[in-house]
Design an enzyme around this catalytic site. Structure first.
Site, PDB file in Angstrom:
ATOM      1  N   VAL A  79      15.682   8.883  -3.156  1.00  0.00           N
ATOM      2  CA  VAL A  79      16.341   9.752  -2.175  1.00  0.00           C
ATOM      3  C   VAL A  79      17.697   9.146  -1.817  1.00  0.00           C
ATOM      4  O   VAL A  79      17.855   7.939  -1.707  1.00  0.00           O
ATOM      5  CB  VAL A  79      15.460   9.912  -0.928  1.00  0.00           C
ATOM      6  N   PHE A 136     -10.220  -6.988  16.151  1.00  0.00           N
ATOM      7  CA  PHE A 136      -9.169  -7.463  15.249  1.00  0.00           C
ATOM      8  C   PHE A 136      -8.821  -6.390  14.209  1.00  0.00           C
ATOM      9  O   PHE A 136      -9.693  -5.866  13.527  1.00  0.00           O
ATOM     10  CB  PHE A 136      -9.639  -8.748  14.559  1.00  0.00           C
ATOM     11  N   GLN A 137      -7.556  -6.044  14.112  1.00  0.00           N
ATOM     12  CA  GLN A 137      -7.008  -5.062  13.164  1.00  0.00           C
ATOM     13  C   GLN A 137      -7.490  -3.631  13.422  1.00  0.00           C
ATOM     14  O   GLN A 137      -7.371  -2.774  12.542  1.00  0.00           O
ATOM     15  CB  GLN A 137      -7.316  -5.456  11.704  1.00  0.00           C
ATOM     16  N   PHE A 152      24.586   7.677   0.652  1.00  0.00           N
ATOM     17  CA  PHE A 152      24.450   9.038   1.163  1.00  0.00           C
ATOM     18  C   PHE A 152      24.555   9.054   2.684  1.00  0.00           C
ATOM     19  O   PHE A 152      25.081  10.010   3.266  1.00  0.00           O
ATOM     20  CB  PHE A 152      23.129   9.650   0.707  1.00  0.00           C
ATOM     21  N   GLU A 198       0.808  -1.218   0.000  1.00  0.00           N
ATOM     22  CA  GLU A 198       0.000   0.000   0.000  1.00  0.00           C
ATOM     23  C   GLU A 198       0.849   1.279   0.000  1.00  0.00           C
ATOM     24  O   GLU A 198       0.408   2.315  -0.514  1.00  0.00           O
ATOM     25  CB  GLU A 198      -0.936   0.025   1.218  1.00  0.00           C
TER      26      GLU A 198
END
Length: 577
Positions: A381, A111-112, A466, A49
């Site tokens: 990045v 739950f969750q 970096f 996600e």
């Protein structure tokens, strides 16, 4: 009967949304099924996600339009948060649909169970929990309008059962698209700005992302003031090209010429920039700042005058009040310094007589030379951003997007998914670090499954490069930064993606041409120098002290060979070439 989810999909379609990025889940089933049966909105599957939010952010950055991502309850939508932070800080309009556990169970440690309306509050301009079907579509429309007008993230939290409830039948608003208004300061403020700029002998302009669409007007005011134009990283794509006043970038990734042009001026005109590093602002100059968002005025450095307005609209109103400066000394000195700084940088971007390892500057230069005229470049990045900012040439059609404000690893490939989804025929090039690529490596499967012709160029230096530079500058011995990588080309080929590994400079151009010409996704794994230093334009005494401490500590820890590699990569090459 039309349910809530179907009404939601119809409203986002009216706003021009063509796809929703996400990963399905049971609490989201009503929404994804409404997309399945819709006409014109598709579901763009990703493997994580976080990538969905990045992809939506990239599409929005390129189109300027609202985009949408979605996540199921609990861990599903929680994964969105890093990409949503990136979208919020990049100021692109993104709507996130966060499914929630069943409404009656909220507050029971079900739950969750999480509370997205609290979790996402810091990275959004609007967030709201829908507790009953009658709140929709009104809450959705408010969220979309807020995201579009404030250019940020809006989050709508919906318990799974509400998606399937019968819609309340509220009349829809007009399609939600961004409005366009003329925004400029008042006449008195414009006169004050003109007084400061007219009385200054040496004016420098610093431009950022807010100069988008105002290229010609920035050149006009630079010409009137005989002012060198310095750009922040997010202003590069809008200011660097066809600009006779350009003197490069400033900041940690910038050029010495940009730093000098700002430090030596007696008036600085800031145009649409929230450049964050106070140590790079001039120490004595008067500062006039123009920004569309008044809350940003003076928050990075003390200013003498703040103006709220669109950059282009403000310049249009300010230009008639400005004297035509005739003294070019400050401009010519800055341009001369830039010519030298540019040459010094370009001299490093060579084949180096086919010596290994390959210098990353050479990779970035070749990518720029071989890419199409309207390519979209997306660096990870870290060190890829350094080389992109210094060696990719902009022309007004090319785009450069990335996680330049949030600064998160692993953005390149997920951003590329959104860019390529929105523009399937356009060349999209992800400049990936080996650390960033491996962090969300599964998104290469998204690229393959969705048949997105993304080109991935990997700067493979077997380290978090970096971070190592930062450690050296602070005086620390490198620790915990080594990466034991596979051949990413072999990984790509195993996934069904064209992959090629390059270890010698002579092979690089051919590999890039083959990848760019390939009809489909392609990856070039380039073994680059681990010890390449990216030096900021102004070296502080603390940094010199830090490098000295690093050298001493490295020798005492028995790792003196690192110093030999460092010197060979950065010093001996320059002395004997």
């Amino acid at each position: 009967m039309t349910n809530v989810a179907e009404t939601m999909v119809e409203i986002i379609k009216d706003a021009g949304v063509e796809r929703v990025y996400g990963l399905p889940g049971d609490s989201l089933n009503g929404f994804t099924d409404a997309i399945r049966t819709s006409d014109g909105v598709t579901w763009q599957l990703v493997r994580h996600e976080e990538a969905a939010a990045f992809a939506a952010a990239a599409e929005s950055a390129l189109t300027g339009e609202l985009t949408v991502c979605a996540g199921s309850c609990g861990p599903g939508n929680l994964h969105l948060i890093n990409g949503l932070f990136d979208a919020q800080r990049s100021r692109v309009p993104v709507l996130a649909i966060a499914a929630q556990i069943p409404g009656p169970e909220i507050g029971s440690n079900y739950f969750q169970e999480t509370h997205p309306q609290d979790l996402f509050r810091e990275c959004s301009v609007y967030t709201e929990l829908v507790s009953m079907p009658e709140q929709l579509p009104r809450v959705l429309e408010i969220a979309m309008r807020t995201a579009v007008e404030k250019r940020g993230v809006a989050v709508v939290v919906v318990p799974g059962e509400i998606f399937l409830a019968e819609t309340a039948g509220r009349k829809k608003s007009a399609p939600i698209r961004a409005t366009r208004s003329v925004v400029r300061p008042g006449d008195d403020e414009l006169r004050q700005a003109a007084e400061i700029l007219n009385s200054a002998k040496k004016v420098t302009i610093l431009g950022g992302a807010g100069t988008e669409g105002a290229h010609e007007r920035v050149l006009a005011i630079a010409g009137r003031l005989k002012a060198p134009v310095v750009h922040a990283l997010r202003g590069k794509e809008f200011l660097e090209y066809d600009n006779p006043y350009d003197v490069g970038m400033t900041g940690l990734l910038g050029f010495s010429s940009g730093y000098r042009a700002m430090e030596s001026c007696d008036a600085l005109l800031m145009l649409g920039t929230d450049f964050p590093y106070p140590q790079f602002y001039p120490s004595k100059a008067k500062i006039v700042q123009v920004d569309l968002r008044g809350e940003q005025l003076g928050r990075r450095t003390p200013i003498d005058l703040g103006l709220v307005g669109d950059v282009g609209d403000t310049i249009d109103a300010l230009l008639p009040l400005l004297d035509d400066h005739t003294d070019r000394k400050h401009l010519d000195t800055s341009l001369k310094h830039y010519t030298k700084a540019r040459k010094d940088l370009d001299d490093l971007a060579d084949n180096d007589r086919n010596r290994e390892p390959i210098h990353p500057q050479y990779v970035a230069r070749l990518v720029s030379e071989l890419a199409s005229d309207d390519a979209v470049f997306i660096p990870d990045v870290g060190s890829p951003v350094v080389w992109a900012s210094r060696y990719l040439e902009m022309n007004g059609r090319r785009r450069l997007i990335g996680s330049f404000s949030h600064g998160t690893m692993a953005n390149a490939v997920p951003h590329a998914i959104g860019a390529q989804s929105a523009f399937p025929a356009r060349q999209v090039i992800a400049l990936s670090g080996d650390g960033g690529l491996s962090m969300l490596l599964g998104e290469l499967l998204t690229v393959r499954q969705s048949k997105l012709p993304v080109k991935v160029v990997v700067f493979n230096n077997s380290s978090l490069n970096f971070v190592e530079v930062e450690m050296k500058a602070a005086g620390f011995v490198n620790y915990g930064t080594q990466l034991d990588n596979p051949s990413f080309a072999d990984v790509a080929n195993a996934m069904g993606i064209h992959g090629q590994r390059v270890e010698q400079p002579d092979d690089l151009e051919g590999a890039l041409r083959a990848a760019f010409d390939h009809d489909g996704p392609a990856l070039v794994d380039v073994v680059t120098a681990q010890q390449e230093l990216s030096i900021p334009p102004a070296i502080t005494a603390e940094q010199v002290k830090g490098f000295t401490l690093y050298a001493i500590r490295t020798i005492l820890s028995g790792r003196g060979d690192e110093l030999v590699d460092l010197a060979d990569t950065n010093v001996f090459r320059r002395l004997f070439d």
